[in-house]
Motif scaffolding. Structure first.
Motif, PDB file in Angstrom:
ATOM      1  N   SER A 238     -27.298 -20.526  24.237  1.00  0.00           N
ATOM      2  CA  SER A 238     -27.669 -21.066  25.545  1.00  0.00           C
ATOM      3  C   SER A 238     -29.128 -20.788  25.878  1.00  0.00           C
ATOM      4  CB  SER A 238     -26.766 -20.477  26.635  1.00  0.00           C
ATOM      5  OG  SER A 238     -27.086 -19.113  26.890  1.00  0.00           O
ATOM      6  N   LEU A 239     -29.695 -19.745  25.284  1.00  0.00           N
ATOM      7  CA  LEU A 239     -31.094 -19.402  25.522  1.00  0.00           C
ATOM      8  C   LEU A 239     -32.048 -20.174  24.610  1.00  0.00           C
ATOM      9  CD1 LEU A 239     -30.766 -15.511  25.853  1.00  0.00           C
ATOM     10  CD2 LEU A 239     -31.076 -17.164  27.703  1.00  0.00           C
ATOM     11  N   GLY A 240     -31.493 -20.917  23.649  1.00  0.00           N
ATOM     12  CA  GLY A 240     -32.337 -21.668  22.722  1.00  0.00           C
ATOM     13  C   GLY A 240     -32.835 -20.864  21.547  1.00  0.00           C
ATOM     14  N   LEU A 241     -32.247 -19.684  21.327  1.00  0.00           N
ATOM     15  CA  LEU A 241     -32.718 -18.815  20.246  1.00  0.00           C
ATOM     16  C   LEU A 241     -32.543 -19.461  18.877  1.00  0.00           C
ATOM     17  CD1 LEU A 241     -33.076 -15.253  20.094  1.00  0.00           C
ATOM     18  CD2 LEU A 241     -31.332 -15.878  18.447  1.00  0.00           C
ATOM     19  N   PHE A 242     -31.458 -20.222  18.717  1.00  0.00           N
ATOM     20  CA  PHE A 242     -31.158 -20.789  17.403  1.00  0.00           C
ATOM     21  C   PHE A 242     -31.977 -22.040  17.084  1.00  0.00           C
ATOM     22  CE2 PHE A 242     -26.798 -18.774  18.203  1.00  0.00           C
ATOM     23  CZ  PHE A 242     -27.187 -17.588  17.605  1.00  0.00           C
ATOM     24  N   ALA A 243     -32.874 -22.401  17.979  1.00  0.00           N
ATOM     25  CA  ALA A 243     -33.803 -23.489  17.657  1.00  0.00           C
ATOM     26  C   ALA A 243     -34.831 -23.032  16.629  1.00  0.00           C
ATOM     27  CB  ALA A 243     -34.513 -23.968  18.924  1.00  0.00           C
ATOM     28  N   LEU A 244     -34.978 -21.703  16.489  1.00  0.00           N
ATOM     29  CA  LEU A 244     -35.875 -21.124  15.493  1.00  0.00           C
ATOM     30  C   LEU A 244     -35.062 -20.675  14.278  1.00  0.00           C
ATOM     31  CD1 LEU A 244     -38.048 -18.886  17.847  1.00  0.00           C
ATOM     32  CD2 LEU A 244     -38.652 -21.113  16.899  1.00  0.00           C
ATOM     33  N   PRO A 245     -35.711 -20.463  13.142  1.00  0.00           N
ATOM     34  CA  PRO A 245     -34.986 -19.876  12.006  1.00  0.00           C
ATOM     35  C   PRO A 245     -34.502 -18.477  12.364  1.00  0.00           C
ATOM     36  CG  PRO A 245     -37.099 -20.810  11.307  1.00  0.00           C
ATOM     37  CD  PRO A 245     -37.106 -20.788  12.805  1.00  0.00           C
ATOM     38  N   VAL A 246     -33.213 -18.222  12.196  1.00  0.00           N
ATOM     39  CA  VAL A 246     -32.636 -16.947  12.634  1.00  0.00           C
ATOM     40  C   VAL A 246     -31.857 -16.288  11.506  1.00  0.00           C
ATOM     41  CG1 VAL A 246     -30.967 -15.843  14.196  1.00  0.00           C
ATOM     42  CG2 VAL A 246     -32.518 -17.612  15.070  1.00  0.00           C
ATOM     43  N   LEU A 247     -32.122 -15.002  11.318  1.00  0.00           N
ATOM     44  CA  LEU A 247     -31.340 -14.121  10.466  1.00  0.00           C
ATOM     45  C   LEU A 247     -30.491 -13.265  11.387  1.00  0.00           C
ATOM     46  CD1 LEU A 247     -30.512 -12.262   8.097  1.00  0.00           C
ATOM     47  CD2 LEU A 247     -32.807 -11.276   8.185  1.00  0.00           C
ATOM     48  N   ALA A 248     -29.179 -13.503  11.401  1.00  0.00           N
ATOM     49  CA  ALA A 248     -28.255 -12.797  12.288  1.00  0.00           C
ATOM     50  C   ALA A 248     -27.495 -11.743  11.488  1.00  0.00           C
ATOM     51  CB  ALA A 248     -27.287 -13.780  12.936  1.00  0.00           C
ATOM     52  N   ALA A 249     -27.739 -10.486  11.812  1.00  0.00           N
ATOM     53  CA  ALA A 249     -27.105  -9.398  11.067  1.00  0.00           C
ATOM     54  C   ALA A 249     -25.714  -9.094  11.625  1.00  0.00           C
ATOM     55  CB  ALA A 249     -27.963  -8.147  11.129  1.00  0.00           C
ATOM     56  N   HIS A 250     -24.789  -8.870  10.733  1.00  0.00           N
ATOM     57  CA  HIS A 250     -23.413  -8.426  10.985  1.00  0.00           C
ATOM     58  C   HIS A 250     -22.458  -9.576  11.316  1.00  0.00           C
ATOM     59  CE1 HIS A 250     -24.708  -4.349  10.523  1.00  0.00           C
ATOM     60  NE2 HIS A 250     -25.594  -4.487  11.503  1.00  0.00           N
ATOM     61  N   CYS A 251     -22.499 -10.108  12.531  1.00  0.00           N
ATOM     62  CA  CYS A 251     -21.594 -11.217  12.913  1.00  0.00           C
ATOM     63  C   CYS A 251     -20.144 -10.888  12.560  1.00  0.00           C
ATOM     64  CB  CYS A 251     -22.040 -12.515  12.251  1.00  0.00           C
ATOM     65  SG  CYS A 251     -23.623 -13.130  12.866  1.00  0.00           S
ATOM     66  N   VAL A 252     -19.689  -9.736  13.007  1.00  0.00           N
ATOM     67  CA  VAL A 252     -18.343  -9.260  12.681  1.00  0.00           C
ATOM     68  C   VAL A 252     -17.282  -9.930  13.555  1.00  0.00           C
ATOM     69  CG1 VAL A 252     -16.854  -7.227  12.585  1.00  0.00           C
ATOM     70  CG2 VAL A 252     -19.245  -7.045  11.852  1.00  0.00           C
ATOM     71  N   HIS A 253     -17.572 -10.056  14.845  1.00  0.00           N
ATOM     72  CA  HIS A 253     -16.564 -10.530  15.796  1.00  0.00           C
ATOM     73  C   HIS A 253     -16.946 -11.917  16.315  1.00  0.00           C
ATOM     74  CE1 HIS A 253     -14.588  -6.644  15.668  1.00  0.00           C
ATOM     75  NE2 HIS A 253     -15.800  -6.116  15.702  1.00  0.00           N
ATOM     76  N   LEU A 254     -16.399 -12.930  15.676  1.00  0.00           N
ATOM     77  CA  LEU A 254     -16.716 -14.323  15.980  1.00  0.00           C
ATOM     78  C   LEU A 254     -15.443 -15.120  16.201  1.00  0.00           C
ATOM     79  CD1 LEU A 254     -19.261 -14.978  13.060  1.00  0.00           C
ATOM     80  CD2 LEU A 254     -19.830 -14.241  15.386  1.00  0.00           C
ATOM     81  N   ASP A 255     -15.542 -16.149  17.025  1.00  0.00           N
ATOM     82  CA  ASP A 255     -14.443 -17.104  17.119  1.00  0.00           C
ATOM     83  C   ASP A 255     -14.876 -18.407  16.427  1.00  0.00           C
ATOM     84  OD1 ASP A 255     -16.051 -18.522  18.966  1.00  0.00           O
ATOM     85  OD2 ASP A 255     -15.071 -17.621  20.695  1.00  0.00           O
ATOM     86  N   ASP A 256     -13.987 -19.377  16.391  1.00  0.00           N
ATOM     87  CA  ASP A 256     -14.286 -20.626  15.687  1.00  0.00           C
ATOM     88  C   ASP A 256     -15.491 -21.338  16.287  1.00  0.00           C
ATOM     89  OD1 ASP A 256     -12.183 -20.168  13.991  1.00  0.00           O
ATOM     90  OD2 ASP A 256     -10.787 -21.530  15.013  1.00  0.00           O
ATOM     91  N   ALA A 257     -15.616 -21.301  17.617  1.00  0.00           N
ATOM     92  CA  ALA A 257     -16.753 -21.953  18.267  1.00  0.00           C
ATOM     93  C   ALA A 257     -18.065 -21.285  17.867  1.00  0.00           C
ATOM     94  CB  ALA A 257     -16.586 -21.912  19.786  1.00  0.00           C
ATOM     95  N   ASP A 258     -18.050 -19.951  17.731  1.00  0.00           N
ATOM     96  CA  ASP A 258     -19.243 -19.230  17.277  1.00  0.00           C
ATOM     97  C   ASP A 258     -19.660 -19.702  15.889  1.00  0.00           C
ATOM     98  OD1 ASP A 258     -19.316 -17.617  19.570  1.00  0.00           O
ATOM     99  OD2 ASP A 258     -18.092 -16.051  18.644  1.00  0.00           O
ATOM    100  N   MET A 259     -18.683 -19.797  15.002  1.00  0.00           N
ATOM    101  CA  MET A 259     -18.998 -20.192  13.629  1.00  0.00           C
ATOM    102  C   MET A 259     -19.541 -21.615  13.571  1.00  0.00           C
ATOM    103  SD  MET A 259     -16.139 -18.268  11.254  1.00  0.00           S
ATOM    104  CE  MET A 259     -14.693 -18.266  12.297  1.00  0.00           C
ATOM    105  N   GLU A 260     -19.014 -22.483  14.429  1.00  0.00           N
ATOM    106  CA  GLU A 260     -19.519 -23.860  14.469  1.00  0.00           C
ATOM    107  C   GLU A 260     -20.966 -23.879  14.945  1.00  0.00           C
ATOM    108  OE1 GLU A 260     -20.783 -27.578  15.868  1.00  0.00           O
ATOM    109  OE2 GLU A 260     -20.280 -25.976  17.279  1.00  0.00           O
ATOM    110  N   ILE A 261     -21.293 -23.067  15.946  1.00  0.00           N
ATOM    111  CA  ILE A 261     -22.668 -22.982  16.448  1.00  0.00           C
ATOM    112  C   ILE A 261     -23.603 -22.480  15.350  1.00  0.00           C
ATOM    113  CG2 ILE A 261     -24.186 -21.715  18.021  1.00  0.00           C
ATOM    114  CD1 ILE A 261     -21.874 -21.757  20.069  1.00  0.00           C
ATOM    115  N   LEU A 262     -23.194 -21.441  14.643  1.00  0.00           N
ATOM    116  CA  LEU A 262     -24.024 -20.886  13.575  1.00  0.00           C
ATOM    117  C   LEU A 262     -24.257 -21.914  12.470  1.00  0.00           C
ATOM    118  CD1 LEU A 262     -22.463 -17.302  13.267  1.00  0.00           C
ATOM    119  CD2 LEU A 262     -24.589 -17.931  14.415  1.00  0.00           C
TER     120      LEU A 262
END
Length: 432
Positions: A238-262
């Motif tokens: 929602s903040l627009g962070l993923f408009a840039l190239p992003v290295l996201a560490a861990h990502c342990v607790h995700l739901d299906d919507a999170d994975m679709e966004i990533l």
């Protein structure tokens, strides 16, 4: 820089599970792979100033460690067997307040030494006083993506962001192009939205990527949901962070919507199974991420929460953890695990096309692994032996940018005894 010809090795290109060249050879010139193929296919060997006998060796891309905190080698074994937030707030952060620039340098040197000896050729690091980490990278000969860790709700949050900008200006593209600088907002729970917006603006201005911890613990997810009404991934999106190239560490607790966004935003995930297990953070849904089309690389995290930087061990743990989590031995097969540690890691760091594969035109970042060890026998399946049986001590030779950093287990770019001695002295002062 001397031209190098490696002869007689089993060449694992990582372009596909079947792309293995028995009794192969690799010609390196100008820091890149000029040609590779079956032995005798590269004319003539007199062009090479250095000929390396690769008989009994596996030649493969060097390992790519997508998430660590290099200087935290000084805190290895200092604060074990604690929950994450207690570990950070009561043990790690108080000691980190005492760190001096030379401590960071020698901690990073110890990290680089350990990585070279275990076959890592590239790593992504987030910490502070990052010019000292850059100096260690320059000295060691490794390749690295470096970011100044940014804690937006700390008193020095604005200063840290300024330091990240200055670090980018001074070090991006340095060490012969081996250093890439990113911006390092620590996590959504330590960086308020207005601070993240500043980071996004500056990173966009300089064309830099971001390195950030995301959804590492259940408590983090609950905290962000309570504060912003969204999951950490949804909040950052929602903040627009993923408009840039992003290295996201861990990502342990995700739901299906999170994975679709990533997946939709081409976010690279650094999976750190051993740190996540040790801190009881949980098991990241790597199988689900891969099915969703998310690119997943592998990281060790810092040596204070792992407690080593051994990517062979990390790769094996990644495969085993997915199997037991899913209750299915077929998930994350050996070649998939190996790709997370090599080719996928290159994509996560935005370095695909340069490293992560052995093919003509790629940078010559590769390792030789001795397969003449008892635990490699019998050799029914090369990939399975690498993932499930190999040890870091099997790494014989390490080459980065066409330069030999280690040969026959002897590190050539640093004094191993000096590094260990200096690191121990500084660790004693910090924790004594």
């Amino acid at each position: 820089m001397a031209d190098i010809l490696i002869q007689g090795a089993t060449v694992l290109t990582m372009e596909g599970s079947e792309n293995i060249i028995e009794n192969g050879e690799i010609f390196i010139t100008g820091g890149r792979i000029a040609a590779l193929g079956p032995r005798g296919s590269i004319p003539p060997e007199g062009r090479a100033e250095r000929i390396i006998n690769g008989s009994g060796m596996i030649a493969m891309p060097g390992f790519i460690n997508c998430h660590t905190h290099a200087a935290m080698t000084l805190l290895r074994s200092y604060a074990d067997d604690l929950p994450l937030m207690e570990w950070l707030s009561e043990k790690i952060w108080p000691v980190e307040d005492k760190l001096e620039p030379e401590d960071i340098y020698w901690g990073a040197m110890l990290c680089c030494l350990e990585m070279i000896k275990s076959g890592t050729t590239t790593f992504a690091d987030m910490y502070f006083i990052m010019d000292q980490v850059a100096l260690a990278v320059e000295k060691s000969g490794l390749r690295a993506c470096l970011s100044r860790g940014l804690i937006g709700n700390a008193p020095n949050g604005a200063l840290a962001l300024e330091e990240n900008v200055n670090f980018f200006k001074e070090w991006n593209g340095m060490a012969g192009g081996r250093i890439k600088v990113m911006f390092g907002p620590h996590a959504p729970y330590t960086c308020p939205p207005e601070y993240l917006e500043q980071v996004i603006e500056l990173a966009g201005k300089y064309g830099a990527g971001l390195h950030i911890h995301v959804a590492e613990t259940k408590s983090e997810v609950e905290q962000i949901k309570t504060s912003y009404g969204r999951t950490p991934v949804g909040h950052l999106n929602s903040l627009g962070l993923f408009a840039l190239p992003v290295l996201a560490a861990h990502c342990v607790h995700l739901d299906d919507a999170d994975m679709e966004i990533l997946a939709r935003n081409n976010v690279g995930v650094a999976h750190c199974p051993e740190s996540n297990m040790k801190l009881a953070s949980g098991a990241a849904p790597v199988t689900g991420l891969l099915k969703a089309g998310v690119n997943v690389g592998l990281g060790t995290d810092g040596a204070a929460s792992n407690n080593n930087l051994d990517m062979l061990e990390e790769m094996r743990s990644a495969a085993m953890l997915q199997k037991v989590s899913a209750g299915d031995p077929t998930v994350m097969p050996a070649f998939t695990a190996l790709r997370t540690a090599t080719a996928n890691g290159a994509r996560v760091l935005g370095l695909d096309g340069e490293i992560g594969l052995l093919k003509a035109g790629m940078k010559a970042d590769l390792i030789l692994i001795d397969k003449r060890r008892p635990h490699f026998c019998p050799q029914h399946n090369l990939t399975a032996n690498l993932v499930y049986a190999a040890h870091s001590a099997d790494v014989d030779t390490v080459i980065v940018d066409g330069k030999i950093l280690m040969e026959h287990r002897q590190v050539l770019t640093m004094d191993e005894e000096e590094v260990v001695r200096e690191a121990q002295l500084r660790a004693n002062r910090l924790t004594g």
